[in-house]
Scaffold this active site. Sequence first.
Site, short mmCIF file in Angstrom:
data_model
loop_
_atom_site.label_atom_id
_atom_site.label_comp_id
_atom_site.label_asym_id
_atom_site.label_seq_id
_atom_site.Cartn_x
_atom_site.Cartn_y
_atom_site.Cartn_z
N THR A 75 -20.54 -24.03 26.81
CA THR A 75 -21.02 -25.30 26.86
C THR A 75 -21.06 -26.00 28.08
O THR A 75 -20.18 -26.12 28.84
CB THR A 75 -20.08 -26.02 25.97
OG1 THR A 75 -19.66 -25.33 24.51
CG2 THR A 75 -20.47 -27.75 25.62
N LYS A 104 -25.17 -29.51 20.39
CA LYS A 104 -23.83 -29.21 20.66
C LYS A 104 -23.21 -30.62 21.09
O LYS A 104 -22.05 -30.92 20.53
CB LYS A 104 -23.61 -28.30 21.56
CG LYS A 104 -22.10 -28.01 22.07
CD LYS A 104 -21.38 -27.07 21.23
CE LYS A 104 -19.83 -26.86 21.68
NZ LYS A 104 -19.06 -26.38 20.73
N LYS A 148 -13.70 -32.44 27.70
CA LYS A 148 -14.98 -31.72 28.41
C LYS A 148 -16.16 -32.10 27.74
O LYS A 148 -17.14 -32.43 28.40
CB LYS A 148 -14.75 -30.12 28.35
CG LYS A 148 -16.04 -29.37 29.26
CD LYS A 148 -15.91 -28.26 29.00
CE LYS A 148 -17.24 -27.59 29.19
NZ LYS A 148 -17.47 -26.11 28.94
P1 NAD Z 1 -12.04 -19.26 28.64
O1 NAD Z 1 -11.46 -20.17 30.09
O2 NAD Z 1 -11.22 -18.61 28.09
O3 NAD Z 1 -12.88 -18.25 29.40
C1 NAD Z 1 -13.76 -18.39 30.54
C2 NAD Z 1 -13.82 -16.97 31.39
O4 NAD Z 1 -14.96 -17.23 32.42
C3 NAD Z 1 -12.58 -16.84 32.19
O5 NAD Z 1 -12.11 -15.62 31.37
C4 NAD Z 1 -12.92 -16.71 33.50
O6 NAD Z 1 -12.00 -15.65 34.22
C5 NAD Z 1 -14.28 -16.45 33.34
N1 NAD Z 1 -15.06 -16.84 34.71
C6 NAD Z 1 -14.96 -18.09 35.48
N2 NAD Z 1 -15.80 -17.90 36.41
C7 NAD Z 1 -16.35 -16.74 36.52
C8 NAD Z 1 -17.26 -16.12 37.11
N3 NAD Z 1 -18.01 -16.78 38.30
N4 NAD Z 1 -17.70 -14.77 36.73
C9 NAD Z 1 -17.41 -14.14 35.81
N5 NAD Z 1 -16.44 -14.76 34.96
C10 NAD Z 1 -15.90 -15.93 35.40
O7 NAD Z 1 -13.05 -20.44 28.11
P2 NAD Z 1 -13.42 -19.98 26.63
O8 NAD Z 1 -12.63 -20.67 25.54
O9 NAD Z 1 -13.93 -18.54 26.48
O10 NAD Z 1 -14.84 -21.02 26.49
C11 NAD Z 1 -15.89 -20.41 27.17
C12 NAD Z 1 -17.07 -21.47 26.99
O11 NAD Z 1 -17.36 -21.64 25.58
C13 NAD Z 1 -17.03 -22.85 27.54
O12 NAD Z 1 -17.95 -23.24 27.97
C14 NAD Z 1 -16.19 -23.66 26.46
O13 NAD Z 1 -16.59 -25.09 26.37
C15 NAD Z 1 -17.10 -22.99 25.21
N6 NAD Z 1 -16.39 -23.17 24.06
C16 NAD Z 1 -15.05 -22.99 23.53
C17 NAD Z 1 -14.63 -23.05 22.24
C18 NAD Z 1 -13.20 -22.56 22.33
O14 NAD Z 1 -12.69 -22.81 21.14
N7 NAD Z 1 -12.48 -22.07 23.03
C19 NAD Z 1 -15.43 -23.37 21.26
C20 NAD Z 1 -16.86 -23.59 21.57
C21 NAD Z 1 -17.25 -23.56 22.58
#
Ligand code: NAD
Length: 290
Positions: free
Chosen positions: A87, A162, A237
């Site tokens: 997102t 979204k 966010k």
């Molecule tokens: P998270 O923080 O668990 O995962 C993000 C991952 O990206 C981490 O493991 C981090 O180490 C990695 N990362 C950061 N910078 C990086 C880079 N330069 N190269 C490689 N890896 C890198 O977050 P999440 O909960 O998995 O969410 C991910 C996305 O999905 C976000 O944009 C969030 O808004 C969206 N989202 C999350 C949910 C939820 O319920 N968690 C629901 C819908 C959407």
Amino acid sequence: MKIGFIGLGNMGAPMAANLAKAGHEVTGFDMANVSVAGVTLAGSAAEAAAGAEVVITMLPNGQILRAVANDILPVMTAGAAFVDCSTVDVDSARAVAEQAEAAGILAVDAPVSGGIGGAAAGTLTFMAGGSDAAFAKAAPLFEIMGQKAVHCGTSGAGQAAKICNNMILGVTMIATCEAFALADKLGLDRQKMFDVVSTSSGYSWTMNAYCPAPGVGPQSPADNGYKPGFAAELMLKDLRLSQQAADSADADTPMGQLAEALYTQFVESEDGKAMDFSAMLPRFEKRSRS
Ligand code: NAD
């Protein structure tokens, strides 16, 4: 299919695992030290993307997405697809799509709804923006990771859908919580409040499917001490992204603006950090009008 998967966090790890389980050859990369069943780990994003037919990213924000796009687009093969499921702000989604298309790469912005449970179960909803050809290339993978994919329009349309959805969600959660807190003060039993509202014109997903009052309605984070679920920080966010988009599109969104202010206060100055976004109810319970 040979798939590169970058960002193996709470969402990315189970999504990548589901693709591997379905028989795809998945090479993943994350900055953190992770391991994901069936996924081969690479030493960099570029290494994970090189030679892949589809590269999927699942990253925290638009700035990181832009940096990763700069790393991987030069090594991707023309005709391959770059599918961002994070997102992020609409402007970043459009910028990376333009950059990809200039390099002959198909681009899709495809944020998801359904949370960590949906990612694990393969029941996410994808809202996608991009060309027909780009969507068609990604669609079989959406079918594995989710139960529904809507092609919303050109680049950025997925992110637009979204953040509009989640602006409604944030505003509705606040309205549901403040109404419960008012009902409490009026001496109304919470179960009765649920029985009436969930079958009357005040019904909503936040009331009917994710009720913020413990012990009332279906199981929800309220029944688990408000452990997320969908964290208040993530709601904040998405509300910030909605207001950023409203600014750049010159749209009047007073309720979204107020929801952003309330979640900012909740997360940054009160006890909302690390709580589910439905913990707005105990917040309102503790407050009075003055
Ligand atoms: P998270 O923080 O668990 O995962 C993000 C991952 O990206 C981490 O493991 C981090 O180490 C990695 N990362 C950061 N910078 C990086 C880079 N330069 N190269 C490689 N890896 C890198 O977050 P999440 O909960 O998995 O969410 C991910 C996305 O999905 C976000 O944009 C969030 O808004 C969206 N989202 C999350 C949910 C939820 O319920 N968690 C629901 C819908 C959407």
